[in-house]
Design an enzyme around this catalytic site. Structure first.
Site, PDB file in Angstrom:
ATOM      1  CG  HIS A   1      -1.663  -1.183   1.473  1.00  0.00           C
ATOM      2  ND1 HIS A   1      -1.797  -1.776   2.695  1.00  0.00           N
ATOM      3  CD2 HIS A   1      -2.331  -1.950   0.600  1.00  0.00           C
ATOM      4  CE1 HIS A   1      -2.538  -2.847   2.575  1.00  0.00           C
ATOM      5  NE2 HIS A   1      -2.874  -2.980   1.309  1.00  0.00           N
TER       6      HIS A   1
ATOM      7  CD  GLU B   1       3.042 -12.679 -21.664  1.00  0.00           C
ATOM      8  OE1 GLU B   1       3.746 -11.962 -20.941  1.00  0.00           O
ATOM      9  OE2 GLU B   1       1.850 -12.919 -21.409  1.00  0.00           O
TER      10      GLU B   1
ATOM     11  CG  ASN C   1       8.534  -7.669 -17.981  1.00  0.00           C
ATOM     12  OD1 ASN C   1       9.399  -6.985 -18.520  1.00  0.00           O
ATOM     13  ND2 ASN C   1       7.510  -7.141 -17.361  1.00  0.00           N
ATOM     14  CG  ASP C   2       6.183 -13.576 -18.639  1.00  0.00           C
ATOM     15  OD1 ASP C   2       6.831 -14.184 -17.767  1.00  0.00           O
ATOM     16  OD2 ASP C   2       5.100 -13.023 -18.419  1.00  0.00           O
TER      17      ASP C   2
ATOM     18  NE  ARG D   1       8.370 -11.624 -14.689  1.00  0.00           N
ATOM     19  CZ  ARG D   1       7.279 -11.101 -15.256  1.00  0.00           C
ATOM     20  NH1 ARG D   1       6.735 -11.697 -16.306  1.00  0.00           N
ATOM     21  NH2 ARG D   1       6.758 -10.000 -14.827  1.00  0.00           N
TER      22      ARG D   1
ATOM     23  CB  CYS E   1       3.121  -3.636 -22.452  1.00  0.00           C
ATOM     24  SG  CYS E   1       2.733  -5.394 -22.471  1.00  0.00           S
TER      25      CYS E   1
END
Ligand code: PEP
Ligand code: MG
Length: 593
Positions: free
Chosen positions: A200, A442, A465-466, A476, A513
């Protein structure tokens, strides 16, 4: 600032979750250490009165949480924070109430102590959970417990709401309700023991752009209120009782950071166009709707990736259609943004979940993840798709399916989506008429059959990322192999080039992305590929725009051509960084990478 003479100076290392530097006085927020009184009830006849007292405190706490929710709405002018609903749900949780009532009854003790025992019991259970994220959720229960305790003893307000002067909050953990009640404009920074990038404190800090470092073990025991303190949210460091020379160093760093931010923000308002007029669309990646204001202020054209699995955060139950819908409406209907790409659930892998259907897997990154899970749990998938379709009435919507590895998956996903649309239409429920469908690229197999996939969709979005993880066989989230995680690996660059070329030859848009899209050093390579859209963490946008506006498509293509001739990542890295240093000396100083 004068440092207190004689106080030991030391540095703590945590996780920087909101960049920037702040130098100020510590304000120790010790919510969890409230003293809880213990006494036995004089006789059994007082038990029912004690239970009544407990129930009244529950009611009062709920009332206060609803007030906080309203205040949050006013403060930020956006949808109420979901987390407050989670706190209200805990308040109403049968187990939570029953355990406490049972302690009062059976042990004949005061309600305060009974609550403390319930919280301790939950803490023990949560401590045994392996999932770090879920483990951290005990803080929500503790927060609610403290609120009930305050109401039991008749304290209306929490100790912190108004810091009274500027200060850096030091705490074990903070909830959005805490931060809303602390007048945000007086808080200069946060340093907390618990949390990670999705905690948070991190979310709120980024949303209001205050430096924050989390994961600082024992800081509340090592720092006292009024200690001099430096929070470096970029490096993830906290300096306690700094020496004057150290303060000087950080004052310079702070000036440098603020100047750079000011410079970058000038670029936020400008279009992402190269000097020879090549225009790239810029998206912002978000996990929470609270990040939308930051996406706008940092100059995105739209939302390029909404990671919807984060709606599931803190939840035992999957979201209802209405919960989904209210989130998507907030994302799609933003006046200042032109489009929103909503990615369907990417649960599993490194993404948290609390549903027992998602059993623990030996190799979760290659397990029942993302689209695979959705195609198995079709009812759950339909709920999400219905909500997206309904929300699409409010603005330009793109739906994106994650982890597609073959045409069967996209065909099946589309079939379900069409069924959902037909169903909504037959029920007379309005839906958008220009929803675009896309896939994330990905998985290496998706690259190899990109020509087949392109025939099925309106756009691709490359999830580096993947893609890097699967192409280079590097987990990762395994810190032991991060040294091998290399976006500039020739194999990765060839895969990306293949996707863009095939996408374009098939006449569809190609976006990126993954984190790579927001890394300034790679921007000229991506421009050289003529990628259509780059979507990134909102804070990265102005700097990326600066690079785009400072170069030409022509020189980017020449750079790419040269890059593609190298056989190793080492050669590519050296070549690219040398070029970038030469072209953008201020952005890539010699001592940086
Ligand atoms: C990616 O894999 O690059 C991506 C953007 O998705 P995520 O990081 O959510 O897996
Ligand atoms: Mg991914």
């Amino acid at each position: 600032m004068n440092t207190d003479v004689g106080k030991r100076s030391f540095v703590l290392k945590g996780i920087g979750v909101s960049p920037g530097i702040v130098i100020g006085k510590a304000y120790l927020y010790d919510r969890f250490n409230t003293q809880v009184s213990f006494y036995r009830l004089r006789d059994k006849s007082l038990v029912s009165q004690e239970i009544k007292r407990f129930r009244a405190a529950l009611k009062e706490s709920e009332k206060q949480l609803l007030e906080v929710k309203n205040k949050l709405c006013e403060l930020a002018g956006r949808e109420p924070l979901y987390i407050i609903d989670v706190h209200i749900m805990i308040l109403k949780d049968k187990m939570f109430i029953n355990h406490t009532v049972q302690y009062i009854k059976e042990m004949c003790i005061n309600a305060e102590w009974a609550i403390k025992m319930t919280i301790d019991r939950y803490r023990e259970i949560f401590e045994k959970v392996e999932d770090e994220y879920l483990k951290g959720r005990v803080s929500d229960i503790r927060y609610v417990g403290q609120m009930i305790l305050r109401n039991l003893v008749g304290e209306e307000k929490e100790g912190i709401p108004d810091v009274g002067r500027k200060g850096i909050i030091i705490a074990v953990d903070l909830s959005p309700a805490d931060t809303a009640q602390m007048m945000i404009n007086k808080v200069q920074g946060f340093a907390t023991e618990m949390g990670g990038k999705t905690s948070h404190t991190a979310i709120v800090a980024r949303a209001v752009e205050i430096p924050a470092v989390v994961g600082l073990k024992s800081i509340t025991k090592m720092v006292q209120s009024n200690d001099d303190i430096i929070v470096d949210g970029s490096a993830g460091l906290v300096v306690v009782n700094p020496e004057p020379e150290m303060i000087k160093v950080y004052e310079d760093k702070q000036k440098h950071f603020e100047k750079a931010q000011e410079d970058f923000l000038k670029y936020a308002r400008l279009p992402a166009v190269t000097k020879d007029n090549y225009k790239v669309e810029i998206g912002g990646n978000i996990e929470f709707i609270e990040e939308i204001p930051s996406v706008i202020s940092h100059g995105a054209d739209g939302i390029g990736l909404y990671r919807t699995e984060f709606i599931y955060i803190n939840k035992e139950q999957l979201p209802t259609e209405e919960e989904h819908f209210s989130h998507y409406k907030s994302v799609v209907g933003v006046q200042d943004l032109k489009w929103a790409t909503i990615r369907t659930f990417d649960l599993g892998g490194d993404k948290f979940f609390s549903d027992p259907k998602l059993a623990k897997e030996m190799n979760p990154q290659m397990g029942l993840r993302a689209i695979r899970f959705c195609l198995k749990e079709v009812d759950m998938f339909k709920v999400q798709l219905r909500a997206i379709a309904r929300a699409s009435v409010y603005g330009k919507t793109r739906i994106m399916f994650p982890m597609i590895s073959g045409v069967e998956e996209i065909r099946e996903a589309k079939k379900i989506f069409i069924e959902v649309m037909d169903n909504l239409i037959s029920q007379g429920i309005p839906v958008g008429d220009d929803i675009e469908i896309g896939v994330m690229i990905e998985v290496p197999s998706a690259v190899i059959i990109a020509n087949e996939l392109a025939k099925e969709v309106d756009f691709f979005s490359i999830g580096t990322n993947d893609l890097i993880q699967y192409a280079l066989a590097i987990d990762r989230i395994n810190e032991r192999v991060t040294y091998l995680y290399e976006p500039l690996h020739p194999a990765v660059l060839r895969l990306i080039k293949q996707v863009v070329d095939i996408g374009h030859s098939e006449g569809i848009r190609v976006a990126m992305c993954g984190e790579m899209a927001g890394e300034p050093a790679y921007i000229m390579i991506l421009l050289g590929l003529e990628i259509d859209e780059l979507s990134m963490n909102p804070l990265a946008i102005p700097r990326v725009k600066k690079i785009i506006r400072g170069c030409t498509l022509k020189e980017s293509k020449a750079l790419l051509e040269k890059v593609m001739t190298f056989s190793s990542a080492t050669e590519i890295r050296e070549f690219v960084y040398n070029c970038m240093r030469e072209r953008f000396p201020a952005e890539f100083p010699l001592n940086g990478t």
